[in-house]
Motif scaffolding. Structure first.
Motif, PDB file in Angstrom:
ATOM      1  N   SER A  31     -41.196  54.310 -15.993  1.00  0.00           N
ATOM      2  CA  SER A  31     -42.598  54.301 -15.576  1.00  0.00           C
ATOM      3  C   SER A  31     -43.006  55.656 -15.000  1.00  0.00           C
ATOM      4  CB  SER A  31     -42.854  53.193 -14.556  1.00  0.00           C
ATOM      5  OG  SER A  31     -42.008  53.342 -13.434  1.00  0.00           O
ATOM      6  N   GLN A  32     -42.103  56.306 -14.292  1.00  0.00           N
ATOM      7  CA  GLN A  32     -42.383  57.630 -13.741  1.00  0.00           C
ATOM      8  C   GLN A  32     -42.423  58.668 -14.859  1.00  0.00           C
ATOM      9  OE1 GLN A  32     -39.022  57.592 -11.061  1.00  0.00           O
ATOM     10  NE2 GLN A  32     -40.344  57.212  -9.279  1.00  0.00           N
ATOM     11  N   TRP A  51     -54.405  56.067 -15.694  1.00  0.00           N
ATOM     12  CA  TRP A  51     -54.256  54.616 -15.848  1.00  0.00           C
ATOM     13  C   TRP A  51     -54.966  54.109 -17.085  1.00  0.00           C
ATOM     14  CZ3 TRP A  51     -58.466  51.434 -15.671  1.00  0.00           C
ATOM     15  CH2 TRP A  51     -59.541  51.742 -14.852  1.00  0.00           C
ATOM     16  N   PRO A  59     -53.838  50.502  -9.201  1.00  0.00           N
ATOM     17  CA  PRO A  59     -52.936  50.562  -8.037  1.00  0.00           C
ATOM     18  C   PRO A  59     -51.495  50.934  -8.412  1.00  0.00           C
ATOM     19  CG  PRO A  59     -54.287  48.582  -7.936  1.00  0.00           C
ATOM     20  CD  PRO A  59     -54.508  49.199  -9.286  1.00  0.00           C
ATOM     21  N   THR A  60     -51.055  50.514  -9.580  1.00  0.00           N
ATOM     22  CA  THR A  60     -49.704  50.849 -10.035  1.00  0.00           C
ATOM     23  C   THR A  60     -49.572  52.356 -10.237  1.00  0.00           C
ATOM     24  OG1 THR A  60     -49.509  48.699 -11.122  1.00  0.00           O
ATOM     25  CG2 THR A  60     -47.990  50.422 -11.853  1.00  0.00           C
ATOM     26  N   THR A  62     -51.473  54.678  -8.870  1.00  0.00           N
ATOM     27  CA  THR A  62     -51.591  55.319  -7.556  1.00  0.00           C
ATOM     28  C   THR A  62     -50.250  55.324  -6.843  1.00  0.00           C
ATOM     29  OG1 THR A  62     -53.913  54.705  -7.394  1.00  0.00           O
ATOM     30  CG2 THR A  62     -52.796  55.255  -5.336  1.00  0.00           C
ATOM     31  N   ARG A  63     -49.556  54.188  -6.834  1.00  0.00           N
ATOM     32  CA  ARG A  63     -48.232  54.106  -6.191  1.00  0.00           C
ATOM     33  C   ARG A  63     -47.232  55.038  -6.871  1.00  0.00           C
ATOM     34  NH1 ARG A  63     -49.469  48.629  -6.027  1.00  0.00           N
ATOM     35  NH2 ARG A  63     -48.251  48.247  -7.896  1.00  0.00           N
ATOM     36  N   THR A  64     -47.228  55.045  -8.200  1.00  0.00           N
ATOM     37  CA  THR A  64     -46.283  55.887  -8.935  1.00  0.00           C
ATOM     38  C   THR A  64     -46.554  57.362  -8.673  1.00  0.00           C
ATOM     39  OG1 THR A  64     -46.055  54.200 -10.666  1.00  0.00           O
ATOM     40  CG2 THR A  64     -45.363  56.436 -11.234  1.00  0.00           C
ATOM     41  N   ASN A  66     -48.125  58.689  -6.064  1.00  0.00           N
ATOM     42  CA  ASN A  66     -47.775  58.984  -4.669  1.00  0.00           C
ATOM     43  C   ASN A  66     -46.268  59.172  -4.511  1.00  0.00           C
ATOM     44  OD1 ASN A  66     -50.439  58.919  -3.838  1.00  0.00           O
ATOM     45  ND2 ASN A  66     -50.341  56.797  -3.125  1.00  0.00           N
ATOM     46  N   ARG A  67     -45.495  58.322  -5.158  1.00  0.00           N
ATOM     47  CA  ARG A  67     -44.037  58.419  -5.086  1.00  0.00           C
ATOM     48  C   ARG A  67     -43.549  59.726  -5.729  1.00  0.00           C
ATOM     49  NH1 ARG A  67     -39.510  57.864  -2.709  1.00  0.00           N
ATOM     50  NH2 ARG A  67     -37.771  57.079  -3.898  1.00  0.00           N
ATOM     51  N   LYS A  70     -44.262  62.605  -3.431  1.00  0.00           N
ATOM     52  CA  LYS A  70     -43.300  62.671  -2.328  1.00  0.00           C
ATOM     53  C   LYS A  70     -41.951  63.219  -2.790  1.00  0.00           C
ATOM     54  CE  LYS A  70     -45.227  58.997   0.484  1.00  0.00           C
ATOM     55  NZ  LYS A  70     -45.224  57.576   0.804  1.00  0.00           N
TER      56      LYS A  70
END
Length: 136
Positions: A31-32, A51, A59-60, A62-64, A66-67, A70
């Protein structure tokens, strides 16, 4: 129920599992990788563009993203308005990209060894024919 869809779902699961295995040494998941590859191809993209292109819930993504930010793979900045987030590969990701892409190409070549070039083209044609929204 048409058994074709069962085979497609099972193949999707198998592909995800095998891609995850190929990416493990790079500490990435499929997914990344799809997000990184998408951004690599475009240079930079908004979260909305990502997306919509990947046909994944906002939201999926956004989370990916953001990760990945980081972890140092992506950088982000504001778009035309403060609500829009623009994503690009970090310099570290650009440097590592050829090695990761090589792992993916090796996986693809191994996975497709049972199909001739003609069969690969035929499969791609059939999958695109099923794509009602023109995403592929």
């Amino acid at each position: 129920m048409n058994p074709l869809f069962h085979v497609i779902f099972q193949m999707t699961r198998l592909l995800n599992k095998e891609v995850n295995q190929a990416l493990k040494k790079h500490e990435l998941f499929a997914s990344q990788w799809t997000v990184l590859f998408c951004v690599y191809q475009q240079g930079e993209m908004s979260l909305t563009q990502i997306w919509k292109y990947l046909n994944v819930e906002a939201p999926t993504i956004t989370r990916t993203v953001n990760r990945l930010e980081k972890l140092g793979w992506l950088t982000t900045h504001e778009g035309k308005d403060r609500r829009e987030k623009i994503v690009r590969l970090s310099e570290e990701a650009i440097a590592k990209f050829p090695e990761i892409e090589s792992s993916i190409i090796q996986f693809e070549n191994e996975f497709l060894t049972g199909l001739t070039e003609e069969e690969q083209v035929q499969l791609m044609t059939l999958l695109r024919k099923m794509d009602k929204e023109g995403l592929m």
